[in-house]
Design an enzyme around this catalytic site. Structure first.
Site, PDB file in Angstrom:
ATOM      1  N   GLU A 266      -2.307 -17.140  -7.898  1.00 17.75           N
ATOM      2  CA  GLU A 266      -1.423 -16.558  -6.880  1.00 17.75           C
ATOM      3  C   GLU A 266      -2.317 -15.674  -6.017  1.00 17.75           C
ATOM      4  OE1 GLU A 266       1.402 -17.602  -6.403  1.00 17.75           O
ATOM      5  OE2 GLU A 266       2.092 -18.456  -8.293  1.00 17.75           O
ATOM      6  N   CYS A 300       2.145  -9.825  -1.442  1.00 16.39           N
ATOM      7  CA  CYS A 300       1.508 -11.096  -1.097  1.00 16.39           C
ATOM      8  C   CYS A 300       2.385 -11.892  -0.140  1.00 16.39           C
ATOM      9  CB  CYS A 300       1.184 -11.901  -2.345  1.00 16.39           C
ATOM     10  SG  CYS A 300       2.577 -12.086  -3.467  1.00 16.39           S
TER      11      CYS A 300
END
Length: 512
Positions: A266, A300
């Site tokens: 990720e 993110c």
């Protein structure tokens, strides 16, 4: 703007919260420790901790492997009861753990509490999943034979997490790993170690109540590469799930691949929203401001680019600038704050450098961009979220800066908007604001967004745990949380059972 706690008040508050969560700071702190736990709220030191050595890391991994050998034989629904016990403790201690997230990571209160709620949600998901780890029955071409597919526990799962979601991302991996029959070794960010200690203490209590092995979950603390490499390179850790920068992924992925391990990455995100001429601007502005300024731009999935139709770009920019000017920036421990601090001085330096680069490329700062509260909290880093009008998607726009900078680009043709949207190395999350069905469906289809997450009429941040989370391209390609992400934490076995008295071979092969 709310008053900040004094150093003594914050230190006492931290110690008290940790105590209620089951962590005695005096027991874990080391005066000569090489790791410094700080609060993003004030920048002050909260404690010193000792990093693990590579030899200690190897011992922790070995203990987790031995625990796995026992845990894998426990029926999955029974494993689910451990996750249920953990969820109950999270509910009981939600306020304290949320407050600790705010103290250490600098998230505003509602986001700190929301992160703990996310932990509870994934535990509920995993509990139900513990009775649904299904395989398949497959038709065999051979008479008297049956084929089937099973999923088995994988082993030790290594979790490397980042500061911005110091507890939720770990829980995504851990809740699934535990019901899948795996054990977990967690290396948290060295910027958010206290929240990790608290989570570990709560999970240890749940494990004891459920009668699970002691080494089911363990922490590795360290700030350099030595401890991380011990986890990444260990053949006893078949899966590494790592959250961080693309650069971090580029460093560790080859090491994992070299030993044929699995990798859930990720990594970077450079998320955009296309705002079309038919968009509901009231809705768009609300979605944009939260996605771009929430968590001080340190998600993110933070919105970093707005690609607006030229007919509404000026109005949209004016509305965003007005909203930015009214955002309360201050201590995340105050109830009225909406934007808390950047994590540290390095984050502020990147913020300032990106704005300088944007100006050098012909960009204009339309709102925000300045540091605030430097007199009140000189060792912390508070900024006003910045809106920057850009003449083109230059190198700095294509680069992820982990701070609240929103670049505004213009388009005239929808195909050009899609091209701009996809012309970045990252591919995590995306969104479009439109009332045009054709535009929405094109955006969601194979010719549209190239991201792992694509939304319509909401921003790119705020994912729910029911859907698989992750992205494409330099984001890494991994998936965590909901849907069938559980399959990454297990190994697949295809079985053929012959219940006949004959031995026919597949594909009509004869071998007498």
């Amino acid at each position: 703007m709310a008053a900040f706690p004094t150093a003594d008040e914050l230190a006492r508050q931290t110690r008290d919260v940790l105590g209620r969560l089951g962590v005695r700071l005096d027991d874990v702190a080391a005066a000569d420790g090489d790791l410094v736990a700080r609060s993003a709220v004030t920048g002050q030191e909260l404690a010193r901790l000792r990093a693990h050595t590579p030899a200690e890391a190897a011992g922790i991994i070995d203990a987790a492997h031995q625990a796995f050998l026992r845990w894998r034989a426990v029926p999955a629904p029974v494993r689910g009861q451990l996750v249920r016990e953990f969820a109950d403790l999270l509910r009981e201690h939600k306020a304290d753990l949320g407050e600790l997230v705010s103290i250490e990571a600098g998230k505003i209160r509602s986001e700190g509490l929301g992160e703990v709620q996310e932990m509870i949600d994934i535990c509920e998901f995993a509990l139900g999943l513990s009775r649904q780890l299904y395989g398949l029955t497959i038709a065999s071409e051979r008479p008297g034979h049956r084929m089937m597919e099973q999923w088995h526990p994988l082993g030790v799962v290594g979790v490397i997490s980042a500061f911005n979601f110091p507890v939720a991302v770990w829980s995504w991996n851990t809740a699934l790993a535990l019901v899948c029959g795996d054990t977990v070794v967690w290396k948290p960010s060295h910027k958010t170690m206290l929240t990790a200690l608290a989570c570990q203490a709560l999970l240890a209590r749940a494990a004891a109540k459920a009668g699970a092995p002691e080494a089911l979950s363990a922490l590795l603390l360290g700030s350099g590469s030595a401890v991380g490499n011990a986890l990444v390179e260990s053949p006893r850790v078949p899966l590494i799930s790592a959250t961080g920068s693309t650069r971090m992924g580029q460093t560790i992925a080859p090491k994992i691949a070299a030993r044929f391990g699995r990798f859930i990455g990720e990594l970077g995100g450079n998320n955009a929203a296309i705002v079309t001429e038919s968009a509901d601007l009231d809705l768009a502005v609300r979605g944009i401001v939260f996605s771009a300024a929430g968590t001080a731009g340190q998600r993110c999935t933070t919105l970093r680019r707005v690609i607006a139709h030229e007919s509404i770009a000026d109005e949209l920019a004016a509305r965003i600038a007005a909203a930015y000017s009214s955002l309360p920036v201050g201590s995340p421990l105050a109830d009225d704050t909406l934007v808390g601090p950047l994590i540290d001085a390095a984050a502020h330096a990147e913020f300032a450098a990106a704005l300088d680069a944007a100006r050098a490329d012909g960009g204009e700062v339309l709102a925000g961009g300045e540091r605030v509260l430097a007199d009140t909290a000189p060792d912390a880093y508070y900024v006003r979220p910045a809106l920057v009008g850009m003449p083109a998607q230059t190198a700095i726009v294509r680069t992820e800066t982990f701070a609240p900078i929103l670049y505004l680009l213009r388009y005239s043709d929808f195909d050009d908007a899609l091209a701009l949207h996809n012309a970045v190395p990252q591919g995590l999350s995306s969104s479009i604001f439109t009332l045009n069905l054709r535009e929405a469906e094109l955006f969601l289809g194979p010719q549209g967004s190239d991201c792992g997450i694509a939304n319509v009429n909401i921003g790119p941040s705020g994912a729910e745990i029911g859907g698989a989370f992750g992205g494409e391209k330099e984001t890494g390609g991994g998936r965590e949380s909901g849907s069938d992400a559980w399959k990454a934490y297990m190994r697949r076995a295809t079985n053929t059972i012959n219940y006949s008295t004959e031995l026919p071979l597949a594909q009509g092969v004869e071998f007498v």
